[in-house]
Structure formats: C-alpha cells, structure tokens
Write an enzyme that holds these catalytic residues in place. Structure first.
Site, short mmCIF file in Angstrom:
data_model
loop_
_atom_site.label_atom_id
_atom_site.label_comp_id
_atom_site.label_asym_id
_atom_site.label_seq_id
_atom_site.Cartn_x
_atom_site.Cartn_y
_atom_site.Cartn_z
N TYR A 19 21.93 -6.18 -5.03
CA TYR A 19 21.05 -5.45 -4.27
C TYR A 19 19.59 -5.40 -4.39
O TYR A 19 18.85 -4.42 -4.43
CB TYR A 19 21.44 -3.92 -4.86
N CYS A 44 1.00 -1.12 -0.07
CA CYS A 44 -0.07 0.12 0.02
C CYS A 44 0.80 1.24 -0.07
O CYS A 44 1.14 1.90 0.99
CB CYS A 44 -0.94 0.09 1.24
C1 LIG Z 1 33.26 0.51 -1.18
C2 LIG Z 1 32.51 -0.24 -2.21
N1 LIG Z 1 33.37 -1.27 -2.89
C3 LIG Z 1 32.58 -1.85 -3.95
C4 LIG Z 1 31.28 -1.54 -4.19
C5 LIG Z 1 30.84 -2.49 -5.08
O1 LIG Z 1 29.95 -1.62 -6.11
P1 LIG Z 1 29.35 -2.43 -7.35
O2 LIG Z 1 28.20 -3.17 -6.74
O3 LIG Z 1 28.69 -1.16 -8.11
O4 LIG Z 1 30.22 -3.11 -8.09
C6 LIG Z 1 30.62 -0.84 -3.15
C7 LIG Z 1 29.07 -0.44 -3.62
O5 LIG Z 1 28.44 0.50 -3.17
C8 LIG Z 1 31.09 -0.12 -2.04
O6 LIG Z 1 30.57 0.80 -1.18
#
Ligand SMILES: Cc1ncc(COP(=O)(O)O)c(C=O)c1O
Length: 419
Positions: free
Chosen positions: A376, A338
């Site tokens: 993510y 919602c």
């Molecule tokens: C310190 C650090 N290293 C590596 C990554 C990995 O980034 P990506 O998933 O874009 O490769 C991140 C992602 O935010 C990060 O904060």
C-alpha cells in the site's frame, strides 16, 4: 551505533547498495527484496490446513509486475479489486481461473469475465443479481460481512455495521433467493474484515463465517480474507500465522464433524506477503526548526507522494537516517508537498499530531530509508501531486544485483493525456 541498529536501519540493503540505488536510479525510489518476498510466500504456502489451501495474493497491496511475476511462478492465486486489476493480473501471466474479482465497483465486463473463467465474488445483492443475469447457472463466490470487523485503524476496518464491504450477514435469505432465481451455485463463501486485524477478532469472525457457510449447502471453499497484522515498527506486534492456521484447522475439522463437509481454505493476504520486503530510499533535502519549544523537521524528497499511509490514517513506518557516528536528535520527518498533512511521522494513535523520532541528526544530502513500504505504498501513492513524477521501482535480486522494474515518470508522461 551497534550492528543491530545498523540492521534495523537498512532492513535488507547494505549502505553501499543504498548509495548504488541513489546513484543509478535517483531518489525517491522503491526497492523490493526478492529473497524476502519469496521466503514469505513460501512460508504462507506451507501453512498446514486439513483440506487444502489456496493462497491468493491481494494484488492491491503492490501491483508491481516484478512482484506479480514472482508470485505467479510460485503458484499463488490473485484477488483483484477492480476490472482493471483483473487485466493487470492477466497481463502479468495469471490464468483466468487463478483470478478472483472482489470489487466495490460492480463489474462492467461480466459476460466476458464469466466466459473466461474469472472467479466472481459478489459483494452486494445487486452484484449477485447482475452476475446471475450475465451468467446464469454458474458457480460463484459471495462476500459476506459477518457482522464483526477489525483493522489497525478505523479506516482499515472492513467488517461490522460501519463497513460497506460485502453483504450484511442478516441478508442471507436474500442471497439464497437471488442465487436460486438465477440458478447460481455458491461454491465459495468469502469474508475479509479489515487490514491489520486483531487476531482474536479475526478468529471470531472466521467462526461466524463458518456458521454462515453451514447455511449454504453448496459451499466447498471458505475464503477468510487477509488482514494479518505486520508490525512495521519494532514495538508493533506481528501475527503468528502458524498459530492462526492451527486455529483455523481445528475450526474446519469441527465444521466437518458438525456439517459433514470438508471445506477447502483460501486466505488472501496482501500486507503479510509484501509489507516488510519494500523500502523507499529518499534524500534529506532540507532541515528546519520552529525554535526552542518547537520541532526539528527533516524534509525528504519522499512523503505522501510515495508513502501515503501516514498522512491518510496515521500509519507508522520506520524512518532512519543512513549515517553512522552522528549525535541523535528528535526529528519530525515531512515530505516535499505543499500540504501540512504531508507528514511521514504522525504520532502513534493520533494522525493529527506530530510524532518525532530519535534518529541520527539529519543533514541535507543524507540518505534516509522509509521501511515497511512494500504494501500500500507504490500501489496507493498520490501520483503527481505538486507534479512530482511517479517514483521508480527496483528489485534487489538474491545475488545483490539491482534490477529496474519501473522507471521514473517523465514530464511528458505526466502530461500525456492532456488534450
Ligand atoms: C477483499 C480483500 N482481501 C484481502 C485484502 C488484503 O488485506 P491485507 O493487505 O491487510 O492482508 C484486502 C485489503 O483491503 C481486501 O480488501
């Protein structure tokens, strides 16, 4: 539907396997492809670098123990973003020396982590000072903001003046003075300028980071972060990692000629290693529309609860209806919350607007697959909003077997911490 369309709609699962997932584990359900995870990791491990490579997995992208165990066995190292992630990596069997802590939250267990041999990466002068007090004389890493950033959206940019990540490059003298006060040896210089970065900006930032390394004589390793762009949508570009590696190799060779130091390279991708190897399988639970001049909406049993990125920053994920021979329609996919922001298909480049997709016209009960959901998604899910339970995770094994990695949460588990 052509067979290519069929391939796109089920990136690694056959329609029969998708039905099996629904029958055995229900929807929504995350499914990961072990063969793709392994192949991608092996490709990255094989990148040519002149003076050695350490591949760190940015575990924040996907914390599933099944994936951590796979990467552990392949020899990857870890970048953890909190004390808690350090614990999860240790529990998944990574030795302390293979874990680096790069945290926005100052570590609360410094003496213990230092004693165990966790690689501490100072992200502010305050953190550096705290490291020095807890473990004087130790070798450490320092994360600098080289002054430039790039991300697929402004929300995923972690470099330049608008980002709070790392120590601003102009404060190098403070870094040196603080390290000297505690006899800390800066062995690794680190920068990570964002997720979904533009390759050219990434390369410029790499050069800027190397210029900073030139001023830190004890640095033997340069960690250039992750951020390699993966096109989840067919029209989005994916970075050519070999080309980036070639570029970095010549930068490192140039550095050696100029400075007389051969730097070991670290990279720490999250997205690149896992994004395309995961999907969320969902069921269409309702179909509604807002009249002739309005929109046709397919409501799914997944949305911001499992795939938060579209609602959070307008990220684009492929969404396909697993049926054949149905007439196409322009459909906006929404989740079950919602919450008017629970939209799986925002307009590209405008997170506030709707982005209808041409797909087979959905009906209630259809299986729907949300692609590019390995990174993510489970890790960044909005657990328990509207009291929906955390979704299960399943690994598709190379022999076609479906192995449960995590069960669906129960109501008792949702309520467990209430007193
Ligand atoms: C310190 C650090 N290293 C590596 C990554 C990995 O980034 P990506 O998933 O874009 O490769 C991140 C992602 O935010 C990060 O904060």
């Amino acid at each position: 539907m052509t067979s290519r369309e069929a391939d796109r709609r089920t990136p690694f699962l056959s329609a029969a396997q998708a039905e099996e997932v629904r029958g055995r584990f229900g929807t929504p359900c995350y499914v990961y492809d072990r063969a793709m995870l392994e192949a991608t990791a092996r490709r990255a491990l094989a990148l040519p670098t002149p003076y050695g490579l350490t591949l760190r997995y940015a575990m924040k992208a996907n914390l599933s123990r099944g994936i951590l165990a796979l990467f552990r066995d392949l020899g990857l190292h870890i970048d953890a973003s909190s004390d808690w992630e350090v614990d999860r990596a240790l529990r998944a069997g990574f030795t302390a020396e293979r874990i680096q802590l790069t945290s926005q939250m100052p570590c609360r267990r410094l003496p213990e982590f230092a004693a165990r041999g966790i690689v501490l990466n100072a992200c502010s002068v305050h953190e550096l000072d705290a490291f020095g007090q807890a473990a004087p004389g130790r070798a450490i890493a320092v994360r600098l903001n080289p002054g430039l950033g790039s991300g697929s959206t402004k929300r995923t940019n972690t470099g330049g003046p608008s980002a709070s990540f790392g120590i601003w490059h102009q404060y190098l003298d403070d870094v040196k003075a603080t390290a000297a006060r505690h006899r800390l040896v800066i062995r690794t210089l680190h920068s990570h300028i964002g997720s979904g970065t533009d390759s050219d900006v990434w390369k410029r930032a790499a050069r800027m980071t190397l210029d900073l390394a030139a001023e830190l004589p004890d640095v033997t390793t340069v960690n250039l972060g992750g951020g390699f762009k993966v096109g989840r949508m067919p029209e989005e570009p994916t970075v050519d990692l070999d080309e980036v590696a070639d570029h970095v190799a010549s930068e490192l060779e140039g550095f050696r000629e100029r400075e007389g130091r051969a730097l070991h390279l670290e990279v720490e991708p999250g997205t690149y290693l896992v994004a395309q190897a995961g999907v969320v399988l969902a069921t269409c639970i309702d179909v509604v529309d807002t009249g002739q001049d309005g929109y046709l909406f397919a409501k799914l049993d997944t949305g911001m609860t499992e795939v938060t990125r579209p609602a959070m920053y307008g990220a684009q994920h492929p969404v396909d209806v697993l049926v054949t021979g149905r007439e196409p329609a322009e459909v906006v996919f929404v989740g079950p919350c919602c919450e008017s922001g629970d939209i799986l298909t925002p307009a590209p480049g405008d997170a506030e607007a709707l982005g209808p997709r041409w797909v087979p016209r959905p009906r209630i009960g259809d299986l729907v697959v949300v692609g590019g959901a390995g990174a993510y998604c489970a890790a960044m899910s909005m657990i328990n909003y509207n009291s929906y339970p955390q979704a299960p995770e399943v690994m598709l094994e190379p022999d076609g077997a479906l192995r449960l990695l995590r069960e669906r949460q129960t109501l008792d588990q949702i309520l467990a911490n209430e007193v």
